[in-house]
Write an enzyme that holds these catalytic residues in place. Structure first.
Site, mmCIF file in Angstrom:
data_model
loop_
_atom_site.group_PDB
_atom_site.id
_atom_site.type_symbol
_atom_site.label_atom_id
_atom_site.label_comp_id
_atom_site.label_asym_id
_atom_site.label_seq_id
_atom_site.Cartn_x
_atom_site.Cartn_y
_atom_site.Cartn_z
ATOM 1 N N LEU A 18 0.847 -1.192 0.000
ATOM 2 C CA LEU A 18 0.000 0.000 0.000
ATOM 3 C C LEU A 18 0.885 1.245 0.000
ATOM 4 C CD1 LEU A 18 -2.718 -0.963 2.633
ATOM 5 C CD2 LEU A 18 -2.461 -1.700 0.248
ATOM 6 N N ALA A 19 0.756 2.040 -1.043
ATOM 7 C CA ALA A 19 1.652 3.206 -1.162
ATOM 8 C C ALA A 19 0.976 4.367 -1.875
ATOM 9 C CB ALA A 19 2.929 2.801 -1.890
ATOM 10 N N ARG A 25 0.629 13.542 7.923
ATOM 11 C CA ARG A 25 1.424 13.910 9.096
ATOM 12 C C ARG A 25 2.865 14.294 8.757
ATOM 13 N NH1 ARG A 25 -0.518 8.483 11.997
ATOM 14 N NH2 ARG A 25 -0.961 8.028 9.816
ATOM 15 N N LYS A 32 4.552 10.520 1.080
ATOM 16 C CA LYS A 32 5.403 9.996 2.153
ATOM 17 C C LYS A 32 6.375 8.919 1.679
ATOM 18 C CE LYS A 32 3.398 7.643 5.452
ATOM 19 N NZ LYS A 32 2.627 7.496 6.705
ATOM 20 N N THR A 93 -7.070 2.444 4.049
ATOM 21 C CA THR A 93 -6.236 1.284 3.726
ATOM 22 C C THR A 93 -7.052 0.124 3.147
ATOM 23 O OG1 THR A 93 -6.404 0.683 6.069
ATOM 24 C CG2 THR A 93 -4.375 1.775 5.374
ATOM 25 N N ASN A 242 5.533 7.960 10.216
ATOM 26 C CA ASN A 242 4.400 8.844 9.934
ATOM 27 C C ASN A 242 4.780 10.315 9.954
ATOM 28 O OD1 ASN A 242 2.348 6.804 9.616
ATOM 29 N ND2 ASN A 242 2.587 6.428 11.798
ATOM 30 N N LYS A 367 35.309 16.772 -15.174
ATOM 31 C CA LYS A 367 34.034 16.226 -15.650
ATOM 32 C C LYS A 367 34.282 15.325 -16.842
ATOM 33 C CE LYS A 367 31.208 16.898 -18.970
ATOM 34 N NZ LYS A 367 30.772 17.625 -20.155
ATOM 35 N N ASN A 402 35.521 23.545 -23.499
ATOM 36 C CA ASN A 402 34.921 22.396 -24.192
ATOM 37 C C ASN A 402 33.599 22.733 -24.852
ATOM 38 O OD1 ASN A 402 33.771 22.721 -21.642
ATOM 39 N ND2 ASN A 402 33.222 20.559 -21.488
ATOM 40 N N SER A 421 50.761 27.427 -16.967
ATOM 41 C CA SER A 421 49.699 28.019 -16.160
ATOM 42 C C SER A 421 48.786 28.864 -17.028
ATOM 43 C CB SER A 421 50.308 28.912 -15.074
ATOM 44 O OG SER A 421 51.002 28.110 -14.164
HETATM 45 C C1 UD1 Z 1 -2.288 1.733 9.787
HETATM 46 C C2 UD1 Z 1 -3.317 0.811 10.450
HETATM 47 C C3 UD1 Z 1 -3.003 0.684 11.944
HETATM 48 C C4 UD1 Z 1 -1.571 0.207 12.131
HETATM 49 C C5 UD1 Z 1 -0.585 1.097 11.372
HETATM 50 C C6 UD1 Z 1 0.779 0.458 11.415
HETATM 51 C C7 UD1 Z 1 -5.400 1.099 9.213
HETATM 52 C C8 UD1 Z 1 -6.752 1.722 9.218
HETATM 53 N N1 UD1 Z 1 -4.641 1.344 10.282
HETATM 54 O O1 UD1 Z 1 -2.481 3.024 10.353
HETATM 55 O O2 UD1 Z 1 -3.879 -0.240 12.545
HETATM 56 O O3 UD1 Z 1 -1.269 0.188 13.513
HETATM 57 O O4 UD1 Z 1 -0.979 1.224 10.005
HETATM 58 O O5 UD1 Z 1 1.763 1.222 10.767
HETATM 59 O O6 UD1 Z 1 -5.062 0.402 8.291
HETATM 60 N N2 UD1 Z 1 -2.617 4.113 2.108
HETATM 61 C C9 UD1 Z 1 -3.095 4.039 0.821
HETATM 62 N N3 UD1 Z 1 -4.331 4.545 0.542
HETATM 63 C C10 UD1 Z 1 -5.120 5.102 1.481
HETATM 64 C C11 UD1 Z 1 -4.622 5.173 2.806
HETATM 65 C C12 UD1 Z 1 -3.376 4.672 3.089
HETATM 66 O O7 UD1 Z 1 -2.416 3.538 -0.069
HETATM 67 O O8 UD1 Z 1 -6.242 5.525 1.144
HETATM 68 C C13 UD1 Z 1 -1.291 3.580 2.390
HETATM 69 C C14 UD1 Z 1 -0.319 4.649 2.851
HETATM 70 O O9 UD1 Z 1 0.363 5.203 1.738
HETATM 71 C C15 UD1 Z 1 0.598 3.902 3.781
HETATM 72 C C16 UD1 Z 1 -0.248 2.741 4.293
HETATM 73 O O10 UD1 Z 1 -1.371 2.665 3.451
HETATM 74 O O11 UD1 Z 1 1.711 3.369 3.095
HETATM 75 C C17 UD1 Z 1 -0.692 2.942 5.746
HETATM 76 O O12 UD1 Z 1 -1.478 4.115 5.811
HETATM 77 P P1 UD1 Z 1 -1.405 5.099 7.058
HETATM 78 O O13 UD1 Z 1 -2.335 6.225 6.806
HETATM 79 O O14 UD1 Z 1 -0.019 5.434 7.370
HETATM 80 O O15 UD1 Z 1 -2.016 4.184 8.210
HETATM 81 P P2 UD1 Z 1 -1.815 4.360 9.770
HETATM 82 O O16 UD1 Z 1 -2.645 5.481 10.256
HETATM 83 O O17 UD1 Z 1 -0.373 4.384 10.095
HETATM 84 CA CA CA Z 2 1.473 4.517 8.881
#
Ligand code: UD1
Ligand code: CA
Length: 468
Positions: A18-19, A25, A32, A93, A242, A367, A402, A421
């Site tokens: 998930l990215a 934050r 991020k 997520t 975060n 270079k 150059n 020189s």
């Molecule tokens: C999440 C978990 C939490 C856990 C924590 C651990 C959920 C609701 N909560 O919280 O229980 O303790 O991770 O690190 O899952 N992302 C997406 N799309 C979205 C939202 C998020 O791709 O719509 C990706 C973010 O880019 C990130 C990852 O999901 O890489 C986690 O999202 P983040 O918002 O950081 O979740 P946490 O609040 O840390």
């Molecule tokens: Ca997180």
């Protein structure tokens, strides 16, 4: 490395990362997972670990700055091409995981689900999680950790029998639930079919109005499935990033580990280990000495007994043995052979190459040039697109001119030459073997071997050699 399924697990393995989030934050305009740790984007760390599992597929959910995130993942993985699925709006997520539906719902695989913001998790830990998942025959196995300060994490609620009950996010937790120290790492194993069936049932009925992946295990449990908890001892390893403060903490941790390893295993001296910055991918040979304020980045490789003095930065470059880099040099994408000396205040870039015993000194920029064995360029000089032979001396203030406004042109200086020189070498131009240019010459035409030229523009003054 053996491909999963292992002996305990017969289904294929896919990784879903998930990215897509922005990472509010971080207070950043940059997604991020693109922020760098140890010189590489967070997503690159997670991709590298995923690849070590030799899975059938690596799927990255992208959204915010998708193109850049894709590029970062692709650059890290190279041949092992990842697939990308897109989450148009970031609705949580659960919604993010759901973006993998068309690719994975019918995959009939074990899915290792990772977060792009948990960069330090090791492949061994994930293998242990996968094994536990197979052993327990659960449809979901959650990697949990115990934290002294669980603030911000989803809490893992167990029932009276110690079995999984549910995950509750910090914001939705009761005061009692907030006391729980066991938290969700955001790393899971799922049976693919079960995951996507349960994702259809989640609702955004929480304080953030988001679709929470963390609701999935409780839904599966309600349907009568077993949910396994795999508690991992090293909480740092599976902590998420975060905020920028956490990013800095991780950076420090990784750096300290790298430097400790180099001191204890590679035999490198750090004059002040707390003030040296070395990429974990860099290699440094025995008896090298690294002074304070030095940065060694990317895939830099240093041979043995090199000395890198105060404030120098070496990026993706290769140094032989016994190379001295004096104070405050910048060396990027370059190669320096044994027994060379560089600096102080020198800049090598774009495939600058120094052969054995060459010396580049104060305020010299090199270079895309090759400097031959034993050749010296000690002061205030620009050498660009030049090929310089052996045992040649480049006088102070020499410039290879150059660039003609359109093209970069080559300069060739053969062996045993003395460039006076303040010589301007107007490229393309060649100075023949054994020749000399007078101080202040502007060389606009090729100089034959064994010839003294001088003046503006430079003219032949005499033939050298036999008559000497
Ligand atoms: C999440 C978990 C939490 C856990 C924590 C651990 C959920 C609701 N909560 O919280 O229980 O303790 O991770 O690190 O899952 N992302 C997406 N799309 C979205 C939202 C998020 O791709 O719509 C990706 C973010 O880019 C990130 C990852 O999901 O890489 C986690 O999202 P983040 O918002 O950081 O979740 P946490 O609040 O840390
Ligand atoms: Ca997180």
């Amino acid at each position: 490395m053996p491909q999963y399924p292992s002996s305990t697990n017969k289904s294929a393995l896919d990784v879903l990362i998930l990215a897509a989030g922005l990472g509010t934050r971080m207070k950043s305009n940059v997604a991020k997972v693109l922020h760098k740790l140890d010189g590489r984007p967070l997503i690159a760390h997670v991709c590298r670990t995923a690849a070590k599992l030799a899975p059938r597929g690596i799927y990255v959910v992208v959204g915010h700055q998708a193109e850049q995130v894709q590029a970062a993942a692709e650059q890290e993985l190279g041949e092992q091409k990842p697939s990308f699925v897109s989450q148009k709006q970031q609705r949580g997520t659960g919604d993010a995981a759901n973006a993998g539906r068309s690719a994975l719902a019918k995959a009939n695989s074990t899915i290792v689900l990772l977060s792009g913001d948990v960069p330090l998790v090791r492949a061994e830990t994930l293998r242990a999680l996968i094994d536990e998942h197979a052993r327990s025959r659960a449809s979901c196995t959650i990697l949990t950790i115990r934290l002294e300060n669980p603030t911000g994490y989803g809490r893992v609620v167990r029932d009276a029998g110690g079995n999984f009950s549910k995950i509750v996010e910090q914001r939705d937790a009761t005061d009692d639930e907030r006391q729980i120290r066991e938290v969700n790492s955001g790393i899971y194993c799922f049976d693919s079919g079960k995951l996507f069936a349960a994702l259809e049932k989640i609702q955004p009925t929480n304080s953030q109005g988001e679709y929470y992946l963390t609701d999935v295990p409780a839904i599966l449990k309600e349907d009568g499935d077993a949910i396994a908890l795999y508690q991992h001892a090293d909480s740092r390893e599976v902590s998420g990033i975060n905020t920028r403060a956490e990013l800095a903490e991780f950076e420090n941790l990784v750096r300290r580990r790298t430097i400790r390893r180099l001191m204890l295993e590679a035999g490198v001296t750090f004059v002040d280990p707390s003030n040296a910055y070395v990429s974990s991918d860099a290699k440094i040979g025995r008896d090298c000495i690294v002074h304070p304020g030095v940065h060694i980045e990317g895939n830099a490789v240093l041979g043995e007994a090199c000395e890198i003095q105060q404030g120098s930065r070496i990026v993706n470059s290769r140094l032989g043995d016994r190379v001295t880099i004096k104070d405050h040099c910048l060396i990027v994408d370059s190669e320096i052979s044994d027994d060379c000396a560089v600096g102080p205040f020198a800049h090598l870039r774009m495939n600058a190459r120094m052969e054995e015993r060459a010396v580049v000194g104060n305020f010299v920029e090199v270079k895309k040039s090759k400097i031959g064995r034993g050749t010296k360029s000690m002061h205030l000089t620009y050498l660009g697109d030049a090929t310089i032979g052996e045992n040649t001396n480049i006088g102070a203030g020499t410039v290879t001119c150059n660039y003609d406004g359109k093209n970069k042109n080559p300069t060739i200086i053969e062996d045993n030459v003395r460039i006076g020189s303040d010589t301007m070498l107007v490229a393309p131009v060649r100075v023949g073997e054994g020749s000399i240019t007078g101080a202040g010459s502007v060389v606009t035409e090729d100089v034959p071997p064994q010839t003294l030229v001088a003046g503006v523009p430079a003219r032949v003054k005499k033939k050298l050699g036999e008559s000497k």
